[in-house]
Motif scaffolding. Structure first.
Motif, PDB file in Angstrom:
ATOM      1  N   ARG A  49       0.836  -1.207   0.000  1.00 46.53           N
ATOM      2  CA  ARG A  49       0.000   0.000   0.000  1.00 46.53           C
ATOM      3  C   ARG A  49       0.869   1.255   0.000  1.00 46.53           C
ATOM      4  NH1 ARG A  49      -3.408   0.077   4.884  1.00 46.53           N
ATOM      5  NH2 ARG A  49      -1.437   0.706   5.786  1.00 46.53           N
ATOM      6  N   ILE A  52       2.211   1.909  -3.437  1.00 43.97           N
ATOM      7  CA  ILE A  52       1.160   2.418  -4.319  1.00 43.97           C
ATOM      8  C   ILE A  52       0.889   3.898  -4.050  1.00 43.97           C
ATOM      9  CG2 ILE A  52      -1.312   2.250  -4.863  1.00 43.97           C
ATOM     10  CD1 ILE A  52       0.210  -0.033  -6.051  1.00 43.97           C
ATOM     11  N   GLY A  57       4.414   7.010  -6.668  1.00 46.76           N
ATOM     12  CA  GLY A  57       3.929   5.634  -6.669  1.00 46.76           C
ATOM     13  C   GLY A  57       2.914   5.410  -7.782  1.00 46.76           C
ATOM     14  N   LEU A  58       2.461   4.197  -7.882  1.00 46.98           N
ATOM     15  CA  LEU A  58       1.588   3.821  -8.983  1.00 46.98           C
ATOM     16  C   LEU A  58       0.289   4.617  -9.004  1.00 46.98           C
ATOM     17  CD1 LEU A  58       1.491   1.958 -11.377  1.00 46.98           C
ATOM     18  CD2 LEU A  58       0.358   0.273  -9.950  1.00 46.98           C
ATOM     19  N   ALA A  59      -0.258   4.954  -7.845  1.00 49.65           N
ATOM     20  CA  ALA A  59      -1.496   5.735  -7.816  1.00 49.65           C
ATOM     21  C   ALA A  59      -1.299   7.086  -8.499  1.00 49.65           C
ATOM     22  CB  ALA A  59      -1.982   5.929  -6.385  1.00 49.65           C
ATOM     23  N   GLN A  94       6.948  -0.358 -11.654  1.00 48.56           N
ATOM     24  CA  GLN A  94       5.826  -0.263 -10.718  1.00 48.56           C
ATOM     25  C   GLN A  94       4.554  -0.848 -11.303  1.00 48.56           C
ATOM     26  OE1 GLN A  94       5.463   3.223  -8.122  1.00 48.56           O
ATOM     27  NE2 GLN A  94       6.980   4.125  -9.478  1.00 48.56           N
ATOM     28  N   LEU A  97       3.264  -4.152 -10.106  1.00 48.61           N
ATOM     29  CA  LEU A  97       2.535  -4.291  -8.848  1.00 48.61           C
ATOM     30  C   LEU A  97       1.078  -4.656  -9.073  1.00 48.61           C
ATOM     31  CD1 LEU A  97       3.926  -1.244  -6.847  1.00 48.61           C
ATOM     32  CD2 LEU A  97       4.395  -3.648  -6.423  1.00 48.61           C
ATOM     33  N   LEU A  98       0.542  -4.302 -10.229  1.00 45.64           N
ATOM     34  CA  LEU A  98      -0.864  -4.569 -10.500  1.00 45.64           C
ATOM     35  C   LEU A  98      -1.127  -5.971 -11.015  1.00 45.64           C
ATOM     36  CD1 LEU A  98      -1.924  -1.235 -12.202  1.00 45.64           C
ATOM     37  CD2 LEU A  98      -2.271  -1.950  -9.840  1.00 45.64           C
TER      38      LEU A  98
END
Length: 104
Positions: A49, A52, A57-59, A94, A97-98
């Motif tokens: 988390r 992310i 980060g990925l978000a 990154q 990660l999904l």
């Protein structure tokens, strides 16, 4: 009429147990992970988390590319995404990660 719920049950058919989860940032999800899979799994989820949600980060970086730029369609799609190519490349690894477990 709207129905309000204070949470939902997640049923695990492997062991027949159910865990009640609630929305929000009160740590209920993390507690449920720890109860079900142990403290190391909770730590792994918290690390995931953080990756992310951290700056860069990925978000954040996934917002660089509008969904319309990811559509298929040959040359037109390539032309659409071309303007976002550098931002897309900034996501780097990154994006993985999904597609895998958060424990890696």
């Amino acid at each position: 009429d709207w129905k309000n719920y204070d949470g939902w049950l997640v049923h695990d058919f492997a062991d027949g147990k159910a865990i009640k989860l609630t929305a929000g940032d009160g740590g209920e999800f993390e507690k449920a992970i720890e109860e079900k899979a142990g403290s190391e799994s909770r730590k792994a989820f918290e690390k995931f988390r953080k990756q992310i949600l951290d700056k860069g980060g990925l978000a954040e970086v996934s917002a660089y590319i509008p969904p319309f730029a990811l559509r298929g369609g040959g040359i037109a799609a390539i032309a659409t995404i071309f303007g976002y190519l550098l931002k897309l490349m900034s996501i780097g690894t990154q994006g993985l990660l999904l597609t895998g477990p958060f424990t890696d």
